[in-house]
Design a protein around this motif. Structure first.
Motif, mmCIF file in Angstrom:
data_model
loop_
_atom_site.group_PDB
_atom_site.id
_atom_site.type_symbol
_atom_site.label_atom_id
_atom_site.label_comp_id
_atom_site.label_asym_id
_atom_site.label_seq_id
_atom_site.Cartn_x
_atom_site.Cartn_y
_atom_site.Cartn_z
ATOM 1 N N GLU A 1 48.944 -3.433 97.915
ATOM 2 C CA GLU A 1 48.618 -2.096 98.389
ATOM 3 C C GLU A 1 47.427 -1.486 97.663
ATOM 4 O OE1 GLU A 1 52.226 0.078 97.960
ATOM 5 O OE2 GLU A 1 53.208 -0.954 99.617
ATOM 6 N N GLY A 2 46.847 -2.234 96.745
ATOM 7 C CA GLY A 2 45.710 -1.735 95.986
ATOM 8 C C GLY A 2 44.588 -2.742 95.954
ATOM 9 N N GLY B 1 40.541 -15.906 76.729
ATOM 10 C CA GLY B 1 40.791 -14.809 75.802
ATOM 11 C C GLY B 1 40.379 -13.452 76.320
ATOM 12 N N LEU B 2 39.424 -13.436 77.265
ATOM 13 C CA LEU B 2 38.804 -12.171 77.672
ATOM 14 C C LEU B 2 39.034 -11.781 79.132
ATOM 15 C CD1 LEU B 2 35.385 -12.587 75.872
ATOM 16 C CD2 LEU B 2 36.969 -10.694 75.496
ATOM 17 N N LYS B 3 39.149 -12.759 80.000
ATOM 18 C CA LYS B 3 39.300 -12.438 81.421
ATOM 19 C C LYS B 3 40.758 -12.104 81.688
ATOM 20 C CE LYS B 3 37.360 -13.974 85.810
ATOM 21 N NZ LYS B 3 36.670 -15.075 86.505
ATOM 22 N N VAL B 4 41.018 -10.870 82.064
ATOM 23 C CA VAL B 4 42.394 -10.379 82.154
ATOM 24 C C VAL B 4 42.656 -9.795 83.537
ATOM 25 C CG1 VAL B 4 42.623 -9.923 79.685
ATOM 26 C CG2 VAL B 4 41.693 -8.139 81.183
ATOM 27 N N PRO B 5 43.924 -9.676 83.899
ATOM 28 C CA PRO B 5 44.250 -9.077 85.194
ATOM 29 C C PRO B 5 43.924 -7.592 85.231
ATOM 30 C CG PRO B 5 46.238 -9.430 83.898
ATOM 31 C CD PRO B 5 45.120 -10.087 83.149
ATOM 32 N N CYS B 6 43.598 -7.112 86.413
ATOM 33 C CA CYS B 6 43.432 -5.672 86.622
ATOM 34 C C CYS B 6 43.701 -5.359 88.089
ATOM 35 C CB CYS B 6 42.035 -5.202 86.239
ATOM 36 S SG CYS B 6 41.798 -3.405 86.468
ATOM 37 N N ILE B 7 44.625 -4.448 88.315
ATOM 38 C CA ILE B 7 44.944 -3.955 89.656
ATOM 39 C C ILE B 7 44.733 -2.447 89.653
ATOM 40 C CG2 ILE B 7 46.668 -3.831 91.482
ATOM 41 C CD1 ILE B 7 48.192 -6.068 89.975
ATOM 42 N N ILE B 8 44.049 -1.942 90.662
ATOM 43 C CA ILE B 8 43.788 -0.504 90.775
ATOM 44 C C ILE B 8 44.360 -0.015 92.103
ATOM 45 C CG2 ILE B 8 42.024 1.304 90.752
ATOM 46 C CD1 ILE B 8 40.220 -0.634 89.216
ATOM 47 N N TRP B 9 45.243 0.973 92.031
ATOM 48 C CA TRP B 9 46.001 1.457 93.197
ATOM 49 C C TRP B 9 45.799 2.955 93.358
ATOM 50 C CZ3 TRP B 9 49.836 5.014 94.099
ATOM 51 C CH2 TRP B 9 50.662 4.849 95.219
ATOM 52 N N TRP B 10 45.397 3.365 94.545
ATOM 53 C CA TRP B 10 45.329 4.791 94.875
ATOM 54 C C TRP B 10 45.563 4.893 96.375
ATOM 55 C CZ3 TRP B 10 40.685 8.499 93.414
ATOM 56 C CH2 TRP B 10 41.084 9.823 93.613
ATOM 57 N N TYR C 1 48.772 -0.128 103.877
ATOM 58 C CA TYR C 1 47.899 0.702 104.691
ATOM 59 C C TYR C 1 46.838 -0.149 105.363
ATOM 60 C CZ TYR C 1 49.772 5.179 103.395
ATOM 61 O OH TYR C 1 50.595 6.258 103.257
ATOM 62 N N ASP C 2 46.507 0.224 106.576
ATOM 63 C CA ASP C 2 45.459 -0.469 107.307
ATOM 64 C C ASP C 2 44.149 -0.372 106.551
ATOM 65 O OD1 ASP C 2 44.367 -1.534 110.014
ATOM 66 O OD2 ASP C 2 43.061 0.150 109.498
ATOM 67 N N LEU C 3 43.466 -1.522 106.420
ATOM 68 C CA LEU C 3 42.243 -1.594 105.619
ATOM 69 C C LEU C 3 41.183 -0.626 106.117
ATOM 70 C CD1 LEU C 3 40.687 -2.965 103.356
ATOM 71 C CD2 LEU C 3 40.039 -4.748 104.976
ATOM 72 N N GLY C 4 41.033 -0.536 107.443
ATOM 73 C CA GLY C 4 40.012 0.341 107.984
ATOM 74 C C GLY C 4 40.288 1.805 107.684
ATOM 75 N N LEU C 5 41.558 2.241 107.820
ATOM 76 C CA LEU C 5 41.902 3.620 107.525
ATOM 77 C C LEU C 5 41.709 3.935 106.047
ATOM 78 C CD1 LEU C 5 45.127 4.100 109.677
ATOM 79 C CD2 LEU C 5 42.848 5.020 110.115
ATOM 80 N N ALA C 6 42.073 2.956 105.196
ATOM 81 C CA ALA C 6 41.898 3.178 103.759
ATOM 82 C C ALA C 6 40.425 3.310 103.406
ATOM 83 C CB ALA C 6 42.528 2.028 102.966
#
Length: 472
Positions: free
Chosen positions: A62-63, A299-308, A4-9
């Protein structure tokens, strides 16, 4: 799915803010995917070699990718307790990774993410690993979940462990044990198929849902189905990661088929960093210092991806400080549900994630480990590490093919300060150059010591709560 276009999102994000994170007509579905022992370097979009994770890469494209995201503690049970309650685990009396027949677990008076969402009308399910206590009173159905299929704790807590003796490993359906020592090559597929079925049934019922897909992999012992066996050039670990990426793809395919992709929030993260002493059966921290069971970034810094889709800007990067304890208040805000009545430590990031650059972000995180030892604090720009002993992966050769290597022991003798912008690998102590920063972070830590205590300095803390016990 299309980018999706960044501006529209971003424009869609501002509209969504007006309804406190909800769509105008519907309550969003929520899917939380929690990997086990996966590090920042385990995905191809983060530099993994020898295999690809296309569906996870696409989710990131996409997220929103969180680059400064931390687990509450560097060990499974405590991290998951923080995730489910929005509390530092030591606030609620949780430590380590509880063994089979552990006498404590999550207190029934704590409000879990599942309970808060179910109270809002969500169907709730967990497929995978729980690890908040294995007595019946601590199991998922007693803490907000309508459905449960999976393992009560880590998949290595069984009779075939290379070092320790454990009883038979139960597989649960609801509150009932349906088998022992399950063929683990089927776990990722079973969890995925049950997740797809739950999504489909919820869609048919027209009910919002919360799915907690808590994979047992890539925690050792590694196991993979025939679909992906031998598919990577990175050995069994690569095969396992490819199957986990397949699982993510099945989830997204189902959302698209059911017309739910425009009204579902999907989060992918990990409970802690990789278990590095398992060598070729361990993941990659992406070059960070140490690994699981330490409060260094590995040990603590982990991946995180959030998609909506259409709400969170596609391809966006968020460098703000965030922890898995922040997911509960954030997702509860997205759902328009009530926040917990008791004090929690998580902060809702809902407005910021949806595009409001003026919304607050977290300004510090403290890193506890063991029973209640405050070992470090960060404001995202600097990290102050307090004197403590720790296990080290840097002194010995790692193990191979499912056998663990030996662990060393090291000690921080004086406070050390690291510049997270220039030195995320925590190699250069700059305490002498920035004494003012060190003092400022010490003051932050002292405030937490008053509230949560600190075994390293002998402070009990006034804000801690008891866990649940088998016999109270």
């Amino acid at each position: 799915m299309k980018l999706y276009d960044l501006g529209l999102a971003a424009l869609g994000s501002l509209v969504a803010l007006q309804s406190c994170g909800k769509t105008e007509n519907e309550t969003p579905n929520i899917i939380l995917i929690n990997l086990d022992d996966s590090g920042n370097g385990d995905f191809s979009f983060r530099g993994a070699v020898g295999y690809t994770t296309p569906n996870i890469d696409r989710m990131a494209a996409e997220g929103m990718s969180m680059t400064n995201f931390y687990a509450a503690q560097p060990i499974s049970g405590a991290s998951r307790a923080g995730l489910m309650t929005g509390c530092y685990p030591n606030r609620i009396g949780f430590a380590y990774a509880p063994n089979p027949n552990c006498p404590y677990g999550i207190n029934p008076e704590e409000e879990t993410m599942a309970e808060l969402l179910r109270d809002k009308g969500y169907a709730t399910a967990i497929f995978g690993k729980w690890h908040l206590g294995d007595n019946k009173k601590f199991l998922p159905l007693q803490h907000g979940f309508d459905e449960y299929y999976g393992l009560p704790y880590s998949n290595d807590m069984w009779p075939f462990h290379p070092q320790y003796k454990f009883p038979d490993l139960p597989l649960y359906e609801g509150n009932e044990i349906i088998g022992y020592n399950t063929d683990q090559t089927r776990l990722t597929t079973d969890y995925t198929e049950r997740s797809v079925d739950f999504i489909s049934r919820s869609a048919a019922a027209g009910k919002p849902f919360f799915l907690y897909l808590a994979h047992s992999m890539p925690h050792v012992p590694l196991a993979v189905s025939d679909k992906f066996k031998g598919k990577s050039v990175a050995g069994l670990y690569g095969d396992v990661m490819m199957e986990l990426a397949w699982s993510v793809g099945e989830i997204f395919k189902t959302l698209e088929e059911k017309g739910l992709d425009k009204n579902t929030v999907v989060i992918l993260t990990s409970d802690n960093g990789p278990w590095a002493n398992y060598g070729n059966h361990a993941g990659s921290s992406g070059g960070l210092r140490e690994a699981k069971a330490t409060t260094f970034n590995g040990g603590l810094k982990v991946p995180c991806i959030i998609w909506w889709k259409g709400k969170i800007a596609a391809g966006s990067i968020n460098n703000g400080l965030m922890s898995n304890i922040d997911l509960l208040p954030t997702l509860v805000d997205f759902a328009g549900a009530e926040q917990p009545k008791k004090k929690i430590d998580g902060i809702s990031m809902a407005a910021r994630l949806l595009g409001d650059e003026n919304a607050p972000m977290r300004d510090n995180i403290v890193f506890y480990y063991h029973k209640n030892s405050l070992e470090a604090v960060t404001d995202g720009m600097y990290k102050l590490v307090f004197p403590h002993s720790y296990v080290s992966y840097e002194d010995y050769e790692p193990g191979m093919d499912g056998q663990p290597g030996l662990l060393g022991k090291r000690e921080i003798k004086e406070c050390e300060l690291y510049d997270m912008r220039r030195d995320p690998g925590e190699r250069v102590n700059v305490a002498a150059q920035h004494p003012d920063v060190a003092e400022r972070l010490k003051a932050v830590a002292d405030g937490y010591r008053e509230d949560l205590g600190d075994d390293l300095t002998g402070m009990p803390g006034s804000g801690r709560r008891a866990p649940g016990y088998v016999a109270e």
